[in-house]
Write a protein that holds these residues in place. Structure first.
Motif, mmCIF file in Angstrom:
data_model
loop_
_atom_site.group_PDB
_atom_site.id
_atom_site.type_symbol
_atom_site.label_atom_id
_atom_site.label_comp_id
_atom_site.label_asym_id
_atom_site.label_seq_id
_atom_site.Cartn_x
_atom_site.Cartn_y
_atom_site.Cartn_z
ATOM 1 N N GLN A 120 91.151 32.990 -5.761
ATOM 2 C CA GLN A 120 92.563 32.992 -6.139
ATOM 3 C C GLN A 120 92.911 34.323 -6.801
ATOM 4 O O GLN A 120 92.430 34.621 -7.898
ATOM 5 C CB GLN A 120 92.839 31.838 -7.114
ATOM 6 C CG GLN A 120 94.218 31.863 -7.745
ATOM 7 C CD GLN A 120 95.323 31.654 -6.711
ATOM 8 O OE1 GLN A 120 95.361 30.670 -5.987
ATOM 9 N NE2 GLN A 120 96.211 32.629 -6.608
ATOM 10 N N TYR A 174 96.163 22.379 -6.176
ATOM 11 C CA TYR A 174 96.924 23.602 -5.967
ATOM 12 C C TYR A 174 98.382 23.231 -5.726
ATOM 13 O O TYR A 174 98.720 22.072 -5.500
ATOM 14 C CB TYR A 174 96.350 24.422 -4.805
ATOM 15 C CG TYR A 174 96.678 23.914 -3.432
ATOM 16 C CD1 TYR A 174 95.991 22.823 -2.879
ATOM 17 C CD2 TYR A 174 97.675 24.524 -2.672
ATOM 18 C CE1 TYR A 174 96.296 22.360 -1.627
ATOM 19 C CE2 TYR A 174 97.987 24.060 -1.414
ATOM 20 C CZ TYR A 174 97.292 22.970 -0.890
ATOM 21 O OH TYR A 174 97.603 22.503 0.359
ATOM 22 N N ASN A 205 99.957 35.981 -3.043
ATOM 23 C CA ASN A 205 99.047 35.475 -4.067
ATOM 24 C C ASN A 205 98.393 34.153 -3.687
ATOM 25 O O ASN A 205 97.819 33.479 -4.523
ATOM 26 C CB ASN A 205 99.815 35.276 -5.383
ATOM 27 C CG ASN A 205 99.715 36.498 -6.259
ATOM 28 O OD1 ASN A 205 98.852 37.344 -6.020
ATOM 29 N ND2 ASN A 205 100.587 36.592 -7.229
ATOM 30 N N ALA A 248 95.918 31.256 -2.385
ATOM 31 C CA ALA A 248 94.469 31.111 -2.533
ATOM 32 C C ALA A 248 93.769 31.206 -1.174
ATOM 33 O O ALA A 248 94.377 30.951 -0.132
ATOM 34 C CB ALA A 248 94.160 29.770 -3.188
ATOM 35 N N GLU A 259 99.083 28.189 -4.246
ATOM 36 C CA GLU A 259 98.244 28.781 -5.299
ATOM 37 C C GLU A 259 97.487 27.706 -6.040
ATOM 38 O O GLU A 259 97.993 26.603 -6.265
ATOM 39 C CB GLU A 259 99.142 29.506 -6.319
ATOM 40 C CG GLU A 259 99.400 30.955 -5.999
ATOM 41 C CD GLU A 259 100.229 31.616 -7.084
ATOM 42 O OE1 GLU A 259 99.923 31.403 -8.272
ATOM 43 O OE2 GLU A 259 101.185 32.325 -6.729
ATOM 44 N N LEU A 260 96.286 28.038 -6.500
ATOM 45 C CA LEU A 260 95.511 27.122 -7.326
ATOM 46 C C LEU A 260 96.212 26.900 -8.669
ATOM 47 O O LEU A 260 96.875 27.792 -9.188
ATOM 48 C CB LEU A 260 94.131 27.724 -7.623
ATOM 49 C CG LEU A 260 92.996 27.481 -6.634
ATOM 50 C CD1 LEU A 260 91.711 28.012 -7.235
ATOM 51 C CD2 LEU A 260 92.862 26.008 -6.297
#
Lengths: 241, 475
Positions: B59, B146, B159, B161, B171-172
C-alpha cells in the motif's frame, strides 16, 4: 525641609448633576447639557515646613484647608505643581474609617494599624499599650458590632495616636468619649504634638492655634493669604474677621 | 533598598528559574519535543481476502512528517483463532527502512490493531507499507479491510493497494501515527541558556542602578511589596474571615460550593443532555472550580474601590491594593476548592502523573486574568455604576461561552476563533489536558495561554493607572 509644596493648584470640574450612569451620560451629552464649571480649591500655593515644626492652618469653611491636607498626604493629586514629602505621613482625619464591624477589637487593631501604615513588629509591641489606653478590657475579643459608639471611638483614637510618625496631620483636635477620656485624649494629642514630630494642624480655635503652633498659614478661598509666625498671622486674621 | 538584599533576591529568582527550567524539561516530556499526528482511515468497504504466505500486500502512502511511530490496521480473523506472524515493512525507494513483526493471534475480529513501528521519514513524501504473512496457510490466516471508490468517492487511483503487484480497486484501511520535531524540543537548552544569560544581565543592571541610587521599576515593585506586605496580609485576612462569619458551616462552604454546583450540573448534563466526555466528573469540576474563582474574584474586585471609599478619601494607600487583595482572597478560596477537586480525581481513579506539577502555571495565569479584569471593572465602576449590572449579564454570557459543561467538539468551526479569544478557554483546556490526559499540552497551548493572560492584564493595569487619580473625585 520635610515638606515642600511648590505652586500647587487644585481644580475641580464640577457638573451641576453628577452623572452616575452611562445612560444618563449619553442623554446629557446628546442634549449638550454636560457643562463643567471649573472650581479652584487651591491656587498657586507654595510653602515649606521644617522638621519638628508645628504648622497651623486657618481659614473659613471652604477655604481649601482639607484639600491642602489631602494633597500633602497623597490622597489627591494636584492639577499642577508638586509636593515633596520626606517621611511617613499619618493622617488623623476621621477616626475608625478602616474598621470592620464583623471582626473583634483585637483583629481590628491589626487591620486598622496596617491601613495606617504601621509595621507588624510595631503593632505587636504596642498592642498592650493600645488596649490599655482604650480601656476596653475584655471587650477586646468581642466583635465590633457589639460595641457602643463610644467604645468604637476610644479604640480608634488609641490606634491612631500610638504612632510616632514623621509627619502627623490633624484636622481639629480629636476629643472623644466621656469627660475623663476626653481629658486623657486631649493630653495625648498635646503630648504627640509637642514630641518632636512635624505637625500640620487645622483648627477653627484660635486659642489652640496660639498655644500649639510655631507658624501659621492662612488660606482664603484657595489663595494663600499669609504665612508667618503665629502672633502676626493670628492677629491679622482676627482683625479681618 | 539595600544592595545585599537586592542581590539576594536576584540570585534567588535566577536559581528558581534554573530549577523550573530543568524540571520542566522532564515534566513536559515528549509534548515539548514532538507534535503528534494520526491520519484518517478510509471507510472500509470489503476485505482483501486471506493473506497467505504466497502473497505480498503493498500500500503506497503519502507522508509528510519527520518520524513514523506506529500503524493502525483494520483486521478481520474470520471469527477463528489464527496463528503465525504478520510482517510489516516500510519501503522507501526500494529500500526497507523499518520492519515490525506481530503475533496474529493477538488480533481481534473486525477491529483496529495498533502495531508500533519506528522510522525516520523526514524528506520523503511517499512510502510503501508492505504486509506479508510468511507462515499463513488457507484456513489459518487473517484478512485486512480496504475501502473502494463507492465508500470513499474522493480516493486517488495512483494510491491503490497492490496484491502481488496487481492493483486492487481501493486503498487499505491504514492509520499512520506520525510525529514532527518541534523547535522547542530541538533548541530547548539553547532557549533556556539565552533566557538565563538575559536574566543575569537584567539582574546585574538592576543591582548597578540601585547602587547608583537610580530607581528601576523592578526595585520599586519589590520595595512596594515589602512595604505593603503586611497590609495586604491583613486585608486578605479580613475578607476571608468576614466571608463566612456567622455562617454555621463556615469555611466548609469553600469545599461544598464547587461540589454542589458540580453535582447539580452533573445530574443535568449526564441525564438530560447525554454527554460522552470521558471522565466527565473531573472534566466538569475543573471547569466549575475555575469559573467560580473567576466570577467571584471579578465580582468582588468590581466593588473594591467604591466599597472602600471611606478609606480612599482619608488614607493614602496605593489604590491597586484594594482590587488586588479581593482577588487574592478569592484565590485562597480557589485553592481550598482544589482539595475537593483532587479528592474527586482520586475517587475517579484518574492516575496522578508528573503533568500535575504543571498546574501552578495555569493557576497563576487564571489569577492574573482575574486581576486584570478586576482592575478594569473596579475603575469602570467608579465612573459608571451601571457596570455592576452589566457585569452580571456579561459574566453569565461568559460562562456559557466557556466550555465548562459541554465538550469543545460541539462548538461550530465558524465561531471557534471567537472562543479562542477567551482566556478562560485556554486556561481550562490546559488544566484538563494536564489532569485528565496526564500529559503536558503542546507548546502552542502554552503560548496561547500566556498571550491570553497578558492582554487582559495589561489592559486592566493600563486603564487603572490612567484613571486612578480621578477616583477620589468620583466616589
Amino acid at each position: 525641609m520635610i515638606i515642600e509644596v511648590d505652586k500647587v493648584t487644585m481644580c475641580y470640574k464640577m457638573t451641576f448633576d453628577r452623572v452616575q450612569s452611562l445612560k444618563e451620560y449619553l442623554v446629557q451629552l446628546l442634549k449638550g447639557k454636560i457643562k463643567y464649571e471649573e472650581f479652584r480649591a487651591l491656587n498657586n500655593i507654595s510653602f515649606c515646613v521644617n522638621k519638628g515644626e508645628v504648622l497651623g492652618i486657618i481659614g473659613h469653611n471652604g477655604a481649601g484647608k482639607s484639600t491642602l491636607l489631602k494633597v500633602i498626604s497623597g490622597i489627591l493629586k494636584p492639577t499642577s505643581g508638586s509636593v515633596k514629602v520626606n517621611g511617613v505621613v499619618v493622617p488623623m482625619l476621621e477616626l475608625g474609617s478602616g474598621f470592620d464591624f464583623d471582626l473583634t477589637g483585637r483583629e481590628n487593631i491589626f487591620l486598622n494599624g496596617a491601613i495606617l501604615g504601621y509595621s507588624e513588629q510595631f503593632l505587636n509591641e504596642k498592642y498592650d499599650e493600645i488596649v490599655e489606653f482604650s480601656e476596653l478590657g475584655s471587650f477586646i475579643d468581642v466583635p465590633l458590632r457589639n460595641y457602643s459608639s463610644g467604645m468604637v471611638m476610644r479604640l480608634a483614637f488609641s490606634i491612631a495616636t500610638v504612632v510616632e510618625p514623621d509627619i502627623l496631620i490633624v484636622d481639629e483636635i480629636l476629643a472623644v468619649g466621656d469627660a475623663d477620656f476626653q481629658a486623657k485624649s486631649k493630653a495625648r494629642m498635646m503630648e504627640l504634638m509637642s514630641g518632636g514630630t512635624t505637625v500640620l494642624f487645622v483648627s477653627h480655635s484660635l486659642p489652640q492655634i496660639r498655644e500649639m503652633c510655631d507658624r501659621v498659614l492662612w488660606l482664603d478661598h484657595g489663595e494663600m493669604k499669609m504665612i508667618g509666625d503665629t502672633e502676626t498671622v493670628c492677629n491679622e486674621y482676627e482683625i479681618k474677621e | 533598598m539595600s544592595n545585599s538584599k537586592l542581590i539576594k533576591i536576584c540570585a534567588l529568582a535566577i536559581a528558581l528559574y534554573v530549577i523550573v527550567a530543568v524540571s520542566f524539561y522532564f515534566i513536559s516530556g515528549d509534548q515539548l519535543r514532538y507534535s503528534f499526528n494520526e491520519s484518517a482511515m478510509v471507510n472500509a468497504s470489503n476485505v482483501v481476502g486471506e493473506i497467505l504466505s504466497s502473497q505480498v500486500l503493498e500500500q503506497p502512502v503519502k507522508v509528510n512528517a519527520d518520524e513514523i511511530t506506529g500503524l493502525g490496521i483494520y483486521a478481520a480473523t474470520y471469527a477463528r483463532e489464527n496463528s503465525g506472524l504478520l510482517n510489516v515493512e516500510l519501503v522507501s525507494d526500494g529500500i526497507v527502512i523499518a520492519e515490525s513483526k506481530v503475533e496474529i493471534s493477538g488480533m481481534l475480529d473486525n477491529s483496529e490493531f495498533y502495531l508500533p513501528i519506528n522510522a525516520s521519514i523526514s524528506g520523503k513524501d511517499k512510502i510503501i507499507v508492505r504486509i506479508t504473512a510468511p507462515e499463513s496457510e488457507p484456513g489459518n490466516a487473517i484478512t485486512l479491510y480496504y475501502g473502494n471508490k463507492i465508500t470513499n468517492p474522493d480516493l486517488d487511483e495512483s494510491n491503490f493497494a497492490l496484491i502481488n503487484g496487481e492493483e486492487l480497486d481501493g486503498e487499505l484501511c491504514l492509520r499512520l501515527y506520525t510525529r514532527n520535531f518541534l523547535f522547542t524540543g530541538k533548541y530547548y537548552w539553547l532557549i533556556v541558556a539565552v533566557v538565563f544569560l538575559a536574566l543575569i544581565g537584567c539582574g546585574a543592571y538592576i543591582v548597578k542602578c540601585n547602587a547608583a541610587g537610580k530607581a528601576t521599576a523592578v526595585v520599586n515593585l519589590i520595595a512596594a511589596f515589602y512595604k505593603y506586605k503586611y497590609l495586604i496580609k491583613q486585608l486578605v485576612n479580613r475578607d476571608f474571615k468576614t466571608k463566612y462569619k456567622r455562617s454555621v458551616l463556615g469555611v466548609l462552604w469553600s469545599f461544598l460550593n464547587p461540589l454542589l454546583t458540580m453535582s447539580v450540573q452533573y445530574v443535568i448534563f449526564s441525564t438530560l443532555f447525554k454527554t460522552d466526555i470521558p471522565n466527565f466528573v473531573v472534566y466538569l469540576l475543573i471547569g466549575v472550580v475555575c469559573f467560580n474563582f473567576f466570577s467571584e474574584a471579578t465580582t468582588m474586585a468590581l466593588s473594591s474601590i467604591i466599597g472602600n471609599a471611606a478609606l480612599i478619601t482619608k488614607v493614602y494607600v496605593p489604590k491597586y491594593i484594594y482590587p488586588l487583595t479581593r482577588v487574592m482572597s478569592s484565590a485562597i478560596n480557589f485553592l481550598l476548592a482544589l482539595i475537593p477537586l483532587f479528592t474527586v480525581v482520586i475517587i475517579t481513579q484518574t492516575p496522578f502523573r508528573a503533568s500535575f506539577l504543571l498546574l501552578p502555571l495555569p493557576i497563576i495565569c487564571l489569577f492574573l486574568v482575574c486581576l486584570g479584569i478586576g482592575l478594569l471593572l473596579s475603575s469602570s465602576m467608579v465612573f459608571f455604576r451601571d457596570t455592576q449590572f452589566l457585569w452580571g449579564v456579561l459574566s453569565m454570557l461568559w460562562m456559557y461561552a466557556t466550555p465548562i459543561f459541554y465538550p469543545e467538539t460541539i462548538i461550530p468551526a465558524s465561531i471557534m476563533p471567537l472562543f479562542k479569544c477567551n482566556p478562560l478557554y485556554h486556561i481550562i483546556r490546559f488544566m484538563r489536558i494536564a489532569i485528565i490526559q496526564g500529559v503536558s499540552p503542546e507548546p502552542k497551548a502554552y503560548g496561547l495561554m500566556l498571550l491570553s493572560t497578558v492582554i487582559p492584564l495589561f489592559i486592566g493595569l493600563f486603564v487603572f493607572k490612567k484613571t486612578q487619580d480621578k477616583f477620589v473625585l468620583n466616589i
